[in-house]
Design a protein around this motif. Structure first.
Motif, PDB file in Angstrom:
ATOM      1  N   ASP A   1      18.783   9.610   4.260  1.00 32.48           N
ATOM      2  CA  ASP A   1      18.558  10.967   3.770  1.00 32.48           C
ATOM      3  C   ASP A   1      19.152  11.186   2.386  1.00 32.48           C
ATOM      4  O   ASP A   1      18.714  12.074   1.647  1.00 32.48           O
ATOM      5  CB  ASP A   1      19.148  11.990   4.745  1.00 32.48           C
ATOM      6  N   ALA A   2      20.142  10.367   2.015  1.00 32.84           N
ATOM      7  CA  ALA A   2      20.774  10.515   0.696  1.00 32.84           C
ATOM      8  C   ALA A   2      19.910   9.932  -0.417  1.00 32.84           C
ATOM      9  O   ALA A   2      20.276  10.037  -1.599  1.00 32.84           O
ATOM     10  CB  ALA A   2      22.141   9.834   0.702  1.00 32.84           C
ATOM     11  N   LEU A   3      18.766   9.342  -0.066  1.00 32.62           N
ATOM     12  CA  LEU A   3      17.921   8.665  -1.050  1.00 32.62           C
ATOM     13  C   LEU A   3      16.674   9.452  -1.394  1.00 32.62           C
ATOM     14  O   LEU A   3      15.735   8.926  -1.970  1.00 32.62           O
ATOM     15  CB  LEU A   3      17.516   7.282  -0.516  1.00 32.62           C
ATOM     16  N   ARG A   4      16.650  10.735  -1.073  1.00 30.56           N
ATOM     17  CA  ARG A   4      15.443  11.537  -1.254  1.00 30.56           C
ATOM     18  C   ARG A   4      15.357  12.239  -2.600  1.00 30.56           C
ATOM     19  O   ARG A   4      14.311  12.793  -2.943  1.00 30.56           O
ATOM     20  CB  ARG A   4      15.361  12.613  -0.159  1.00 30.56           C
ATOM     21  N   ASP A   5      16.396  12.261  -3.401  1.00 29.68           N
ATOM     22  CA  ASP A   5      16.433  13.082  -4.612  1.00 29.68           C
ATOM     23  C   ASP A   5      15.399  12.631  -5.636  1.00 29.68           C
ATOM     24  O   ASP A   5      15.179  11.432  -5.855  1.00 29.68           O
ATOM     25  CB  ASP A   5      17.824  13.040  -5.254  1.00 29.68           C
ATOM     26  N   GLU A   6      14.755  13.603  -6.276  1.00 26.41           N
ATOM     27  CA  GLU A   6      13.800  13.345  -7.362  1.00 26.41           C
ATOM     28  C   GLU A   6      14.571  13.105  -8.659  1.00 26.41           C
ATOM     29  O   GLU A   6      15.413  13.915  -9.048  1.00 26.41           O
ATOM     30  CB  GLU A   6      12.873  14.550  -7.547  1.00 26.41           C
ATOM     31  N   PRO A   7      14.345  11.991  -9.357  1.00 22.17           N
ATOM     32  CA  PRO A   7      15.111  11.710 -10.576  1.00 22.17           C
ATOM     33  C   PRO A   7      14.676  12.585 -11.752  1.00 22.17           C
ATOM     34  O   PRO A   7      13.524  12.993 -11.845  1.00 22.17           O
ATOM     35  CB  PRO A   7      14.799  10.239 -10.848  1.00 22.17           C
ATOM     36  N   ASP A   8      15.597  12.843 -12.635  1.00 18.24           N
ATOM     37  CA  ASP A   8      15.311  13.552 -13.878  1.00 18.24           C
ATOM     38  C   ASP A   8      15.633  12.606 -15.025  1.00 18.24           C
ATOM     39  O   ASP A   8      16.789  12.260 -15.252  1.00 18.24           O
ATOM     40  CB  ASP A   8      16.149  14.833 -13.967  1.00 18.24           C
ATOM     41  N   LEU A   9      14.604  12.179 -15.744  1.00 22.66           N
ATOM     42  CA  LEU A   9      14.787  11.186 -16.806  1.00 22.66           C
ATOM     43  C   LEU A   9      14.954  11.805 -18.182  1.00 22.66           C
ATOM     44  O   LEU A   9      15.417  11.147 -19.110  1.00 22.66           O
ATOM     45  CB  LEU A   9      13.591  10.226 -16.836  1.00 22.66           C
ATOM     46  N   ALA A  10      14.556  13.053 -18.344  1.00 21.01           N
ATOM     47  CA  ALA A  10      14.558  13.678 -19.667  1.00 21.01           C
ATOM     48  C   ALA A  10      15.980  13.980 -20.118  1.00 21.01           C
ATOM     49  O   ALA A  10      16.835  14.383 -19.335  1.00 21.01           O
ATOM     50  CB  ALA A  10      13.736  14.956 -19.647  1.00 21.01           C
ATOM     51  N   GLU A  11      16.235  13.767 -21.400  1.00 22.53           N
ATOM     52  CA  GLU A  11      17.509  14.132 -22.019  1.00 22.53           C
ATOM     53  C   GLU A  11      17.231  15.224 -23.029  1.00 22.53           C
ATOM     54  O   GLU A  11      17.410  15.059 -24.234  1.00 22.53           O
ATOM     55  CB  GLU A  11      18.159  12.912 -22.656  1.00 22.53           C
ATOM     56  N   GLY A  12      16.759  16.357 -22.538  1.00 22.93           N
ATOM     57  CA  GLY A  12      16.383  17.460 -23.415  1.00 22.93           C
ATOM     58  C   GLY A  12      14.945  17.335 -23.857  1.00 22.93           C
ATOM     59  O   GLY A  12      14.290  16.306 -23.652  1.00 22.93           O
ATOM     60  N   PRO A  13      14.413  18.374 -24.476  1.00 20.42           N
ATOM     61  CA  PRO A  13      13.009  18.347 -24.923  1.00 20.42           C
ATOM     62  C   PRO A  13      12.802  17.349 -26.051  1.00 20.42           C
ATOM     63  O   PRO A  13      13.726  17.023 -26.798  1.00 20.42           O
ATOM     64  CB  PRO A  13      12.769  19.790 -25.395  1.00 20.42           C
ATOM     65  N   LEU A  14      11.568  16.870 -26.175  1.00 27.27           N
ATOM     66  CA  LEU A  14      11.237  15.959 -27.276  1.00 27.27           C
ATOM     67  C   LEU A  14      11.312  16.702 -28.600  1.00 27.27           C
ATOM     68  O   LEU A  14      10.767  17.804 -28.736  1.00 27.27           O
ATOM     69  CB  LEU A  14       9.828  15.397 -27.099  1.00 27.27           C
ATOM     70  N   PRO A  15      12.009  16.159 -29.602  1.00 29.03           N
ATOM     71  CA  PRO A  15      12.026  16.802 -30.911  1.00 29.03           C
ATOM     72  C   PRO A  15      10.636  16.818 -31.537  1.00 29.03           C
ATOM     73  O   PRO A  15       9.815  15.940 -31.276  1.00 29.03           O
ATOM     74  CB  PRO A  15      12.987  15.937 -31.742  1.00 29.03           C
ATOM     75  N   ALA A  16      10.373  17.808 -32.356  1.00 31.02           N
ATOM     76  CA  ALA A  16       9.069  17.923 -33.011  1.00 31.02           C
ATOM     77  C   ALA A  16       8.883  16.794 -34.019  1.00 31.02           C
ATOM     78  O   ALA A  16       9.819  16.393 -34.715  1.00 31.02           O
ATOM     79  CB  ALA A  16       8.955  19.272 -33.709  1.00 31.02           C
ATOM     80  N   VAL A  17       7.677  16.238 -34.057  1.00 35.13           N
ATOM     81  CA  VAL A  17       7.329  15.212 -35.039  1.00 35.13           C
ATOM     82  C   VAL A  17       5.990  15.580 -35.668  1.00 35.13           C
ATOM     83  O   VAL A  17       5.184  16.297 -35.081  1.00 35.13           O
ATOM     84  CB  VAL A  17       7.234  13.804 -34.403  1.00 35.13           C
ATOM     85  N   THR A  18       5.794  15.071 -36.867  1.00 36.69           N
ATOM     86  CA  THR A  18       4.518  15.283 -37.553  1.00 36.69           C
ATOM     87  C   THR A  18       3.620  14.093 -37.301  1.00 36.69           C
ATOM     88  O   THR A  18       3.966  12.960 -37.651  1.00 36.69           O
ATOM     89  CB  THR A  18       4.747  15.462 -39.068  1.00 36.69           C
ATOM     90  N   LEU A  19       2.496  14.343 -36.670  1.00 34.18           N
ATOM     91  CA  LEU A  19       1.581  13.264 -36.345  1.00 34.18           C
ATOM     92  C   LEU A  19       0.678  12.943 -37.527  1.00 34.18           C
ATOM     93  O   LEU A  19       0.346  13.811 -38.333  1.00 34.18           O
ATOM     94  CB  LEU A  19       0.727  13.645 -35.124  1.00 34.18           C
TER      95      LEU A  19
END
Length: 472
Positions: free
Chosen positions: A236-254
């Protein structure tokens, strides 16, 4: 349960791989103890490179790695060394399913693959026919029993790998990351098949996995490996959904369009079904685009066409960055050809222009230390091979990265390291096109998402918009 013994019992087991200088490297396993009761469904979890694959391979005589071993392993009360002396006894006692079915399937058709292992053990023809029939019926393989292996979806290939092992009727089944290459639907279907194998056939199941969530509901025990040692944990301790993001992606010019598919049609053989059916796609310079969709939707095929490995039969695929591109295939071993991790990282150093320090730094960014430098790449875990292959490609400083299932076989920490590395590439203006089933990873790294279905673009949206409108 009276009279049942442990299907797998490991006592004070330590193991070290040989180093390139002839000596032993650091111990991968240290005084490991494990008892898996007969009939159990056990999950083996732990970080990438902790020794999960090594432990499983040591319990299958034909796959046991070379190195220094101390301690003992027994199967159903019998010493492993006695079982190893008789290949038939080994096959009847323990079966092994690899992480990638491509590393296990050796025949061109499903029915030949099902018979291959039984023929190798000289099983009588009548017995062979019955075992193949019963196994295929149990796993629902009848509709595709006569098909070529090359025509199967990823989920069907994994079921075939399982079936070919079950046909030999092992009492213990060891599986190494069996769902890492499957889409969510195929993943759930495969997990339910394993549960039926365990409950209805009475086969003891041990699964090494970096993502236990699809299997937690079926497991009755779990153990975690860290630092070469084991400890029991609650499923039961293995059910957690991971969070990989370290904050929002910074804006870039494509920039301008660098990859484009226009009405692209592709199939592998003249009489085969179309894999891509009039696909349209446009990727801007500096963009990180995720390609998602079920097994068989055309993700890998699209990447191969962009890389120039194949050409569409109709339509056009253009890639203005082909002169500075790298391709990470689903099987990282395709990129690993040297005798040590260090030699692997340094293979392109003269042509690209980097030194040992930069190579070691690239490995460190993937969460792997210098102690791995003398190790043969094939002695690494599947996840470590994946990280090594990415580090090697990143050292080439490409303008375009094509990544096919880059998080396959990676634990949470390794996925975070890879996400961080891709965000750095994005900051440098690298264009990235990746195919994946890992939606948490997509959230963390991608500017936009394209959903493929039936060989076509079902939709392309900014990542936030895509997940806001998705109900899956």
């Amino acid at each position: 349960m009276a009279g049942l013994c442990n299907a797998l019992e490991v006592r004070d087991l330590s193991f070290a791989y040989p180093g390139t200088d002839g000596g032993e490297t650091d111990w991968v396993l240290r005084h490991v103890g494990l008892a898996v009761p007969e009939g159990a469904f056990c999950l083996l979890v732990g970080p990438t490179g902790c020794g999960k694959t090594t432990l499983l391979r040591l319990a299958k005589p034909e796959l046991a790695p070379v190195g220094r071993r101390e301690g003992s392993i027994s199967l159903f009360g019998e010493p492993l060394d006695r079982i190893a002396a008789d290949p038939r006894e080994s096959a009847r006692t323990v079966g092994y399913v690899f992480q990638s079915p491509e590393g296990q399937i050796v025949c061109d058709s499903v029915w030949r693959e099902m018979a291959f292992g039984l023929e190798s053990l000289c099983v009588p023809r009548d017995t062979m026919r019955r075992r193949v029939a019963e196994t295929c019926d149990f796993l629902g393989m009848g509709p595709w029993f006569r098909r070529e292996c090359s025509e199967l979806s990823g989920g069907q290939r994994q079921v075939l790998a399982l079936a070919s092992v079950l046909a030999m009727r092992p009492r213990l089944l060891l599986l190494d990351e069996p769902t890492s290459m499957l889409d969510p639907v195929a993943e759930r279907n495969f997990a339910s098949l394993l549960f039926r194998v365990n409950r209805e056939l009475g086969v003891t199941v041990v699964v090494a996995t970096h993502d236990p969530r699809p299997l937690v509901d079926y497991a009755d025990m779990a153990v975690s490996m860290e630092g070469g040692a084991l400890r029991e944990v609650s499923p039961d301790a293995l059910r957690d959904e991971p969070d990989l993001a370290e904050g929002p992606l910074p804006a870039v010019t494509l920039g301008a369009t660098q990859v484009q598919a226009s009405d692209a049609w592709f199939r592998y053989g003249r009489d085969d079904d179309w894999v891509l059916r009039g696909l349209d796609l446009s990727v801007s310079g500096g963009e990180t685009r995720a390609i998602v969709g079920g097994n068989g939707s055309g993700k890998t095929t699209l990447l191969s066409l962009v890389a120039g490995v194949g050409r569409p039969q109709r339509g056009r695929v253009r890639n203005w960055l082909r002169g500075s591109q790298v391709l990470l295939p689903q099987n990282p071993k395709a990129l690993l050809s040297q005798q040590s991790v260090l030699e692997e990282l340094m293979e392109w150093s003269r042509n690209v222009g980097y030194g040992r320090d930069e190579a070691v730094d690239a490995l460190d960014k993937m969460g792997m230390g210098e102690e791995l430098l003398p190790r043969h790449p094939y002695d690494l875990s599947g996840g470590q091979q994946q990280l090594l292959a990415y580090a090697k490609l990143a050292l080439a400083h490409p303008a375009l990265m094509l990544l096919d299932e880059p998080t396959k076989g990676l634990d949470l920490a390794a996925r975070r390291s890879l996400a961080r590395a891709l965000r750095e590439e994005r900051g440098r203006g690298t264009t990235v096109l990746l195919s994946t089933h890992d939606l948490a990873f997509v959230r963390a790294v991608a500017d936009s998402v394209t959903l493929l279905f039936d060989g076509q673009e079902a939709c392309t949206q900014a990542t936030g918009e895509y997940f806001a409108q998705s109900w899956l």
